[in-house]
Design a protein around this motif. Structure first.
Motif, PDB file in Angstrom:
ATOM      1  N   ALA A   7       0.829  -1.209   0.000  1.00  0.00           N
ATOM      2  CA  ALA A   7       0.000   0.000   0.000  1.00  0.00           C
ATOM      3  C   ALA A   7       0.864   1.260   0.000  1.00  0.00           C
ATOM      4  O   ALA A   7       0.568   2.226  -0.710  1.00  0.00           O
ATOM      5  N   VAL A   8       1.946   1.245   0.774  1.00  0.00           N
ATOM      6  CA  VAL A   8       2.850   2.407   0.823  1.00  0.00           C
ATOM      7  C   VAL A   8       3.525   2.603  -0.534  1.00  0.00           C
ATOM      8  O   VAL A   8       3.594   3.728  -1.054  1.00  0.00           O
ATOM      9  N   LEU A   9       4.014   1.524  -1.141  1.00  0.00           N
ATOM     10  CA  LEU A   9       4.676   1.625  -2.438  1.00  0.00           C
ATOM     11  C   LEU A   9       3.712   2.094  -3.519  1.00  0.00           C
ATOM     12  O   LEU A   9       4.067   2.902  -4.393  1.00  0.00           O
ATOM     13  N   GLU A  10       2.477   1.594  -3.466  1.00  0.00           N
ATOM     14  CA  GLU A  10       1.477   2.017  -4.450  1.00  0.00           C
ATOM     15  C   GLU A  10       1.153   3.496  -4.302  1.00  0.00           C
ATOM     16  O   GLU A  10       1.015   4.219  -5.297  1.00  0.00           O
ATOM     17  N   TYR A  11       1.054   3.970  -3.062  1.00  0.00           N
ATOM     18  CA  TYR A  11       0.774   5.384  -2.827  1.00  0.00           C
ATOM     19  C   TYR A  11       1.910   6.260  -3.359  1.00  0.00           C
ATOM     20  O   TYR A  11       1.670   7.267  -4.037  1.00  0.00           O
ATOM     21  N   LEU A  12       3.169   5.884  -3.057  1.00  0.00           N
ATOM     22  CA  LEU A  12       4.304   6.662  -3.533  1.00  0.00           C
ATOM     23  C   LEU A  12       4.365   6.687  -5.059  1.00  0.00           C
ATOM     24  O   LEU A  12       4.625   7.736  -5.669  1.00  0.00           O
ATOM     25  N   CYS A  13       4.118   5.562  -5.669  1.00  0.00           N
ATOM     26  CA  CYS A  13       4.153   5.481  -7.129  1.00  0.00           C
ATOM     27  C   CYS A  13       3.048   6.344  -7.740  1.00  0.00           C
ATOM     28  O   CYS A  13       3.277   7.072  -8.713  1.00  0.00           O
ATOM     29  N   ALA A  14       1.855   6.295  -7.166  1.00  0.00           N
ATOM     30  CA  ALA A  14       0.749   7.103  -7.678  1.00  0.00           C
ATOM     31  C   ALA A  14       1.035   8.595  -7.520  1.00  0.00           C
ATOM     32  O   ALA A  14       0.734   9.394  -8.415  1.00  0.00           O
ATOM     33  N   GLU A  15       1.644   8.969  -6.406  1.00  0.00           N
ATOM     34  CA  GLU A  15       1.972  10.380  -6.159  1.00  0.00           C
ATOM     35  C   GLU A  15       3.003  10.877  -7.171  1.00  0.00           C
ATOM     36  O   GLU A  15       2.847  11.955  -7.760  1.00  0.00           O
ATOM     37  N   ILE A  16       4.052  10.103  -7.400  1.00  0.00           N
ATOM     38  CA  ILE A  16       5.092  10.502  -8.344  1.00  0.00           C
ATOM     39  C   ILE A  16       4.531  10.548  -9.767  1.00  0.00           C
ATOM     40  O   ILE A  16       4.809  11.482 -10.536  1.00  0.00           O
ATOM     41  N   LEU A  17       3.715   9.560 -10.130  1.00  0.00           N
ATOM     42  CA  LEU A  17       3.154   9.546 -11.481  1.00  0.00           C
ATOM     43  C   LEU A  17       2.191  10.703 -11.713  1.00  0.00           C
ATOM     44  O   LEU A  17       2.134  11.257 -12.814  1.00  0.00           O
ATOM     45  N   GLU A  18       1.440  11.075 -10.695  1.00  0.00           N
ATOM     46  CA  GLU A  18       0.523  12.207 -10.846  1.00  0.00           C
ATOM     47  C   GLU A  18       1.297  13.504 -11.079  1.00  0.00           C
ATOM     48  O   GLU A  18       0.982  14.279 -11.990  1.00  0.00           O
ATOM     49  N   LEU A  19       2.337  13.737 -10.267  1.00  0.00           N
ATOM     50  CA  LEU A  19       3.131  14.957 -10.425  1.00  0.00           C
ATOM     51  C   LEU A  19       3.914  14.956 -11.740  1.00  0.00           C
ATOM     52  O   LEU A  19       4.063  15.996 -12.393  1.00  0.00           O
ATOM     53  N   ALA A  20       4.419  13.787 -12.136  1.00  0.00           N
ATOM     54  CA  ALA A  20       5.140  13.698 -13.408  1.00  0.00           C
ATOM     55  C   ALA A  20       4.194  13.904 -14.583  1.00  0.00           C
ATOM     56  O   ALA A  20       4.578  14.509 -15.601  1.00  0.00           O
TER      57      ALA A  20
END
Length: 171
Positions: free
Chosen positions: A92-105
């Motif tokens: 869940a933590v890894l998915e959240y970080l990945c989603a956050e980075i992909l949204e900003l990118a």
């Protein structure tokens, strides 16, 4: 009994209605009315219902692979004992970080009028976000480049009087 009382409160369901009740983060109970779990009618001659395998990622409602992360944790010999919730939490933590980075990118790519995210957009996203920059401050992204920044000392000086021209030196 607890499930039946919840269903009674919801009302009488139709034959194709499926209710999923999350009593615990790791335990999911599925209840179908009418045709049973297989959905093909009653009285199958003793063969019973086929069990449909549900992945732990689906149970947790995640996209990242909980089973694979759990396997990596076990094979990595990080500890001798590991709880059942540890890979779920980490996924869940890894998915959240990945989603956050992909949204900003994605926002950075849209700002540059591009429809595809490249490493440059990921670098811009990470460096412009305070928390991600703190987390990934020592990380080098290949082909990422640097933030556009010109030091104030290097900028040309603004003259006090705009009409006055600078005199050249005569030797």
């Amino acid at each position: 009994q607890r499930c039946r009382s919840i269903i009674k409160q919801l009302g009488a369901p139709s034959t194709a209605t499926l209710y999923t009740l999350n009593l615990n983060s790791l335990e999911t109970i599925r209840i179908m009315s009418g045709k049973g779990q297989s959905g093909k009618g009653k009285g199958k001659g003793g063969r019973g219902d086929k069990k449909v395998s549900t992945s732990s990622s689906t149970k947790a409602g995640l996209q990242f692979p909980v089973g694979r992360i759990g396997r990596y944790l076990r094979q990595g010999k990080y500890t001798t004992r590991m709880g059942a919730g540890a890979p779920v939490y980490l996924a869940a933590v890894l998915e959240y970080l990945c989603a956050e980075i992909l949204e900003l990118a994605g926002n950075a790519a849209r700002d540059n009028k591009k429809s595809r995210i490249i490493p440059r957009h990921i670098t811009l996203a990470v460096k412009n976000d305070e928390e991600l920059n703190k987390l990934l401050g020592s990380v080098t992204i290949a082909s990422g480049g640097v933030l556009p920044n010109i030091h104030a000392v290097l900028l040309p000086k603004k003259s006090a009087v705009s009409g006055k021209k600078t005199q050249s030196q005569d030797y």
